[in-house]
Motif scaffolding. Sequence first.
Motif, PDB file in Angstrom:
ATOM      1  N   ILE A  36      16.371  10.170   9.875  1.00 42.63           N
ATOM      2  CA  ILE A  36      17.387  11.216  10.048  1.00 42.63           C
ATOM      3  C   ILE A  36      16.984  12.410   9.204  1.00 42.63           C
ATOM      4  N   VAL A  37      16.540  13.475   9.884  1.00 41.72           N
ATOM      5  CA  VAL A  37      16.195  14.714   9.199  1.00 41.72           C
ATOM      6  C   VAL A  37      17.431  15.600   9.180  1.00 41.72           C
ATOM      7  N   VAL A  38      17.879  15.976   7.985  1.00 37.53           N
ATOM      8  CA  VAL A  38      19.046  16.842   7.851  1.00 37.53           C
ATOM      9  C   VAL A  38      18.562  18.236   7.482  1.00 37.53           C
ATOM     10  N   ASP A  39      18.596  19.132   8.463  1.00 36.87           N
ATOM     11  CA  ASP A  39      18.216  20.530   8.203  1.00 36.87           C
ATOM     12  C   ASP A  39      19.383  21.228   7.513  1.00 36.87           C
ATOM     13  N   ASP A  40      19.169  21.584   6.259  1.00 32.33           N
ATOM     14  CA  ASP A  40      20.243  22.134   5.428  1.00 32.33           C
ATOM     15  C   ASP A  40      20.288  23.661   5.522  1.00 32.33           C
ATOM     16  N   GLY A  41      20.481  24.154   6.747  1.00 35.02           N
ATOM     17  CA  GLY A  41      20.604  25.597   6.938  1.00 35.02           C
ATOM     18  C   GLY A  41      19.323  26.353   6.645  1.00 35.02           C
ATOM     19  N   SER A  42      18.187  25.783   7.020  1.00 37.67           N
ATOM     20  CA  SER A  42      16.900  26.430   6.722  1.00 37.67           C
ATOM     21  C   SER A  42      16.780  27.786   7.422  1.00 37.67           C
ATOM     22  N   LYS A  43      16.052  28.690   6.777  1.00 31.66           N
ATOM     23  CA  LYS A  43      15.811  30.015   7.339  1.00 31.66           C
ATOM     24  C   LYS A  43      14.434  30.114   7.986  1.00 31.66           C
ATOM     25  N   ASP A  44      13.632  29.069   7.862  1.00 33.25           N
ATOM     26  CA  ASP A  44      12.327  29.049   8.512  1.00 33.25           C
ATOM     27  C   ASP A  44      12.380  28.122   9.721  1.00 33.25           C
ATOM     28  N   ALA A  45      11.255  27.613  10.145  1.00 31.81           N
ATOM     29  CA  ALA A  45      11.190  26.791  11.365  1.00 31.81           C
ATOM     30  C   ALA A  45      11.311  25.299  11.072  1.00 31.81           C
ATOM     31  N   THR A  46      11.988  24.933  10.002  1.00 30.70           N
ATOM     32  CA  THR A  46      12.151  23.512   9.653  1.00 30.70           C
ATOM     33  C   THR A  46      12.796  22.730  10.787  1.00 30.70           C
ATOM     34  N   GLU A  51      12.543  18.794  15.197  1.00 36.50           N
ATOM     35  CA  GLU A  51      12.857  18.483  16.595  1.00 36.50           C
ATOM     36  C   GLU A  51      11.600  18.152  17.391  1.00 36.50           C
ATOM     37  N   ALA A  52      10.467  18.712  17.009  1.00 32.94           N
ATOM     38  CA  ALA A  52       9.207  18.365  17.677  1.00 32.94           C
ATOM     39  C   ALA A  52       8.856  16.912  17.402  1.00 32.94           C
ATOM     40  N   PHE A  53       9.099  16.442  16.192  1.00 30.95           N
ATOM     41  CA  PHE A  53       8.882  15.026  15.884  1.00 30.95           C
ATOM     42  C   PHE A  53       9.855  14.151  16.680  1.00 30.95           C
ATOM     43  N   ALA A  54      11.116  14.589  16.794  1.00 25.32           N
ATOM     44  CA  ALA A  54      12.115  13.823  17.539  1.00 25.32           C
ATOM     45  C   ALA A  54      11.735  13.707  19.012  1.00 25.32           C
ATOM     46  N   ALA A  55      11.113  14.760  19.540  1.00 23.15           N
ATOM     47  CA  ALA A  55      10.696  14.734  20.947  1.00 23.15           C
ATOM     48  C   ALA A  55       9.568  13.733  21.179  1.00 23.15           C
ATOM     49  N   GLU A  56       8.768  13.482  20.141  1.00 25.30           N
ATOM     50  CA  GLU A  56       7.630  12.571  20.263  1.00 25.30           C
ATOM     51  C   GLU A  56       7.967  11.136  19.883  1.00 25.30           C
ATOM     52  N   ASP A  57       8.991  10.941  19.043  1.00 28.73           N
ATOM     53  CA  ASP A  57       9.307   9.603  18.530  1.00 28.73           C
ATOM     54  C   ASP A  57      10.820   9.411  18.562  1.00 28.73           C
ATOM     55  N   ALA A  58      11.278   8.463  19.363  1.00 28.95           N
ATOM     56  CA  ALA A  58      12.718   8.245  19.555  1.00 28.95           C
ATOM     57  C   ALA A  58      13.414   7.774  18.288  1.00 28.95           C
ATOM     58  N   ARG A  59      12.671   7.383  17.288  1.00 35.45           N
ATOM     59  CA  ARG A  59      13.285   6.946  16.039  1.00 35.45           C
ATOM     60  C   ARG A  59      13.791   8.110  15.191  1.00 35.45           C
ATOM     61  N   VAL A  60      13.406   9.321  15.544  1.00 37.81           N
ATOM     62  CA  VAL A  60      13.753  10.503  14.749  1.00 37.81           C
ATOM     63  C   VAL A  60      14.972  11.197  15.335  1.00 37.81           C
ATOM     64  N   ARG A  61      15.936  11.496  14.465  1.00 36.89           N
ATOM     65  CA  ARG A  61      17.103  12.311  14.821  1.00 36.89           C
ATOM     66  C   ARG A  61      17.161  13.516  13.901  1.00 36.89           C
ATOM     67  N   VAL A  62      17.697  14.614  14.401  1.00 34.07           N
ATOM     68  CA  VAL A  62      17.824  15.830  13.608  1.00 34.07           C
ATOM     69  C   VAL A  62      19.285  16.240  13.558  1.00 34.07           C
ATOM     70  N   ILE A  63      19.777  16.474  12.363  1.00 31.56           N
ATOM     71  CA  ILE A  63      21.139  16.982  12.162  1.00 31.56           C
ATOM     72  C   ILE A  63      21.029  18.318  11.453  1.00 31.56           C
TER      73      ILE A  63
END
Length: 356
Positions: A36-46, A51-63
Amino acid sequence: MSDLISVVVPAYNAVPTLDETMRSVLRQTHAELEVIVVDDGSKDATRQMAEAFAAEDARVRVISKPNGGVAAARNTGIDAARGDYIALLDADDLWHPDKLRRQLERFHKGPSTLGLVYNWYRRIDTSGRVVDPSATPIVEGWVLYRHLDWNFVSNGSTPLIRRSALGDIRFDSALNAAGNQGCEDYLLQLQIALKHQFACVPAYLTGYRRTEGAMTGDAGRMIRSHIHMYEVLWPDLDAAGRELARRRMATFHAEYARNRIRRGKVGEALSAVGQAFARDAAGAPLKLAEQVRLGLVYLSRTGAAAEHGVDPRHFDAYSETEVDTVWDSRRRLQRFKNLAALDAAYDPRMVGRPAS
């Protein structure tokens, strides 16, 4: 029992390191994961990178959430986790491929009271190269008093935590709100140690990324964070725990006095000296004298590169058991002898009772 491990990765403006960090998670030999990747309001392309990792591996979620600090981001991930074990990984740290497998095996061999398994780590620089000697403590069983005296786990990217041991405990955002962030990991580990045992996997399984400049710049804040942490924990400690916390706070006040003097803030330094005496009148003179000694050592080394004798290979180039330097543990282990006896007699049923 399920062996699903929920890996929570808080990330803020993490583009320079997130790719390497995520690859170290997804190559784990224990494959039953949710990440579970929690993007904490990043201003860059985090977020896009995650999300690119999530698209390749179903084990990854992005919040994604508005920026609120690392404690809030970790809590968001924990609340969304489905696993029976929780592992936190900062977005710039690295793991050895066998980290989670070996920690999980240690859980399987331990008692039901085992709540946290840690391992050894290596300090790495921005390029992932090993830069400093690594401590190699093995502190197991009931560890509250020894952990109060010294944060032997050292960082938040190392522990694997049983979900039932974590319960309702979450990272304390009050430290961040007060400008004293830095010890949220340490506080949470101590809160777990109040009611659960710890165990160690004696192998270098975490690459902990800290630069020398960042450590120096944040020194004052980290000292305040330690003091604040002990104050938060104080109501839950028994008499022995409070005695340890009181002395440790006096030590950190003495250290803060030196930090303030170095920055020309004499008034703040004098206030810290007063706090050191208020916490430990008998021990304060020795604590302050030690800080004077350390200050003189610092001045003698200013401008000179530290020589640690560490082979600056990349973290991945080391095996999990390869020693980078020999840790001089004599002073630490001597201090731990009496505390180990205290821990051996520790009774978690006393948690929450008034301390005398």
